[in-house]
Scaffold this active site. Structure first.
Site, mmCIF file in Angstrom:
data_model
loop_
_atom_site.group_PDB
_atom_site.id
_atom_site.type_symbol
_atom_site.label_atom_id
_atom_site.label_comp_id
_atom_site.label_asym_id
_atom_site.label_seq_id
_atom_site.Cartn_x
_atom_site.Cartn_y
_atom_site.Cartn_z
ATOM 1 N N ARG A 98 41.795 -63.495 -40.849
ATOM 2 C CA ARG A 98 42.840 -64.238 -41.537
ATOM 3 C C ARG A 98 43.825 -64.808 -40.531
ATOM 4 N NH1 ARG A 98 47.895 -62.334 -39.726
ATOM 5 N NH2 ARG A 98 48.237 -60.162 -40.228
ATOM 6 N N GLU A 125 54.064 -62.398 -47.203
ATOM 7 C CA GLU A 125 54.956 -62.270 -46.036
ATOM 8 C C GLU A 125 55.177 -63.625 -45.382
ATOM 9 O OE1 GLU A 125 54.973 -60.134 -41.664
ATOM 10 O OE2 GLU A 125 54.134 -59.031 -43.352
ATOM 11 N N ARG A 163 48.572 -66.983 -46.229
ATOM 12 C CA ARG A 163 47.627 -66.087 -45.570
ATOM 13 C C ARG A 163 46.248 -66.621 -45.929
ATOM 14 N NH1 ARG A 163 49.553 -60.865 -43.856
ATOM 15 N NH2 ARG A 163 51.384 -61.393 -42.615
ATOM 16 N N ARG A 217 44.476 -62.177 -37.483
ATOM 17 C CA ARG A 217 43.988 -60.794 -37.488
ATOM 18 C C ARG A 217 42.505 -60.838 -37.808
ATOM 19 N NH1 ARG A 217 43.456 -56.073 -40.639
ATOM 20 N NH2 ARG A 217 43.882 -54.233 -39.380
ATOM 21 N N ARG A 234 43.215 -48.790 -37.621
ATOM 22 C CA ARG A 234 43.919 -48.477 -38.862
ATOM 23 C C ARG A 234 42.974 -47.774 -39.825
ATOM 24 N NH1 ARG A 234 47.099 -54.033 -40.658
ATOM 25 N NH2 ARG A 234 48.588 -54.161 -38.937
ATOM 26 N N GLU A 254 47.787 -50.694 -42.500
ATOM 27 C CA GLU A 254 48.692 -50.018 -41.575
ATOM 28 C C GLU A 254 49.255 -48.748 -42.199
ATOM 29 O OE1 GLU A 254 52.063 -51.473 -38.351
ATOM 30 O OE2 GLU A 254 51.707 -52.638 -40.156
ATOM 31 N N CYS A 261 57.389 -62.555 -38.946
ATOM 32 C CA CYS A 261 57.389 -61.384 -38.068
ATOM 33 C C CYS A 261 56.904 -61.795 -36.683
ATOM 34 C CB CYS A 261 56.497 -60.280 -38.626
ATOM 35 S SG CYS A 261 56.492 -58.787 -37.592
ATOM 36 N N THR A 310 55.449 -60.295 -34.434
ATOM 37 C CA THR A 310 54.166 -59.722 -34.020
ATOM 38 C C THR A 310 53.002 -60.655 -34.327
ATOM 39 O OG1 THR A 310 53.814 -58.548 -36.112
ATOM 40 C CG2 THR A 310 55.021 -57.382 -34.394
#
Length: 344
Positions: free
Chosen positions: A112, A211, A215, A266, A295, A300, A257, A259
């Site tokens: 994604r 988020e 996505r 990902r 994970r 997470e 975010c 990160t």
């Protein structure tokens, strides 16, 4: 707002880099969308057990609050921010084989990317009306997808129980974010302006206004990473013909975010590794070598079930999408070889 008091056991990057002097320097700055230092650090202050502690409200804030954000980004991603970020989603440049052709270990593959629209605030700062506009633009673009990418959009607001239950069974339905996202303001006006798109084969999916505003997800059973990447690449390419995503030469694709900056990608597999799972030291050593994240199967902070783990790339900034997926595939191959060596 006064300088926040963090507990002595706080180890977030926010705790590490926000000094009283830096706080004083940044506290009165405000972006054109009204985003401030207080908004930026709100989640990390409310949740001192955060690993990062900041969520960004718009593109401008990455420059406005750079004295705090850039050290956090450098440490998390381990990159020199003076070098430009390079993007490469060309499947021809990937050209990898299935690391588990017999299907003994890999249950499924999922890749994604996160995306946000240029000239719109990000989730922590977006207003209700703007979020609805993003949803409309997203739906219009998704409806133009053709062939195996074609599908339907299901808004969360007013969703009937039958559709809701089906999406839950398919593991497609997303819920309000956790306490970290809640404190950042990402759950405001829930569930309005949010929704899910998926194709008929259930191998392509898009979450709208979770988020990040988008996505974009490609997935299927087994370990054909090349096919999953190729499908994702086609979808992103098609959407980019109608939408302009926020992008920085230095930071890559802009996300709420830090990160997720860079590729905002990902790339992951669900993989069965019961023997290796009993030797956490070796498991983590291989993961570290290939920059992988381990994970549980529910994401997470979750645990493994039945020796199944979610393995994904950790590096996003400073590498291209192709490089990130290749690294993940090599790491997964190494994990399979070690599991096989132990008699699996």
């Amino acid at each position: 707002m006064a300088f926040p008091r963090f507990p002595s056991d706080c180890h977030s990057l926010l705790c590490k880099y926000l000094t009283p002097e830096l706080y004083k320097r940044l506290k009165d700055k405000k972006s054109r969308y009204g985003f401030t230092l207080e908004h930026l650090i709100r989640s990390g202050v409310a949740n001192p057990d955060s690993s990062i502690g900041v969520y960004v409200g718009d593109e401008e804030s990455y420059d406005l609050f750079a004295p705090l954000l850039y050290p956090i980004i450098r440490e998390y991603h381990g990159v020199d921010l003076h070098a430009p970020h390079r993007s490469d989603m060309d499947p021809v440049h990937l050209d990898i084989d299935n690391p588990d052709p017999q299907g003994r270990f890999i249950l499924s593959t999922r890749i994604r990317v996160g995306r946000n629209l240029h000239c719109f605030p990000l989730g922590p700062a977006i207003a209700q009306r703007e979020r609805l506009i993003v949803e409309c633009l997203a739906v219009d673009a998704l409806k133009t997808l053709k062939g195996d990418l074609a599908g339907a959009y299901y808004p969360l607001s007013g969703m009937d129980e039958k559709t809701k239950q089906r999406l839950i069974e398919d593991h497609f339905l997303f819920k309000e974010g956790d306490r970290f996202l809640e404190a950042a303001g990402l759950n405001r006006d829930w569930p309005e302006g949010r929704g899910i798109f998926h194709n008929e084969e259930k191998t392509f999916l898009a979450w709208i206004n979770e988020e990040d505003q988008f996505r974009i997800i490609s997935m299927q059973k087994g370990g054909d990473i090349q096919m999953v990447f190729e499908r994702l690449s086609r979808a992103v390419r098609s959407l980019q013909q109608r939408l302009t995503f926020a992008y920085s030469d230095r930071l890559g694709y802009i996300t709420s975010c830090p990160t997720n900056l860079g590729t905002a990608m990902r790339s992951s597999v669900h993989i069965r590794l019961p023997e290796l799972g009993r030797d956490r030291k070796t498991f983590e050593s291989i993961a570290k070598k290939f920059h992988l994240q381990i994970r549980g199967i529910h994401g997470e902070h979750s645990e493994s079930e039945g020796g199944v783990y979610d393995i994904s790339n950790r590096r996003r900034l400073g590498v291209t999408e192709v490089e990130a997926v290749k690294e993940m595939a090599k790491g997964v191959k190494a994990l399979i070889e070690e599991e096989t060596r132990r008699g699996a």
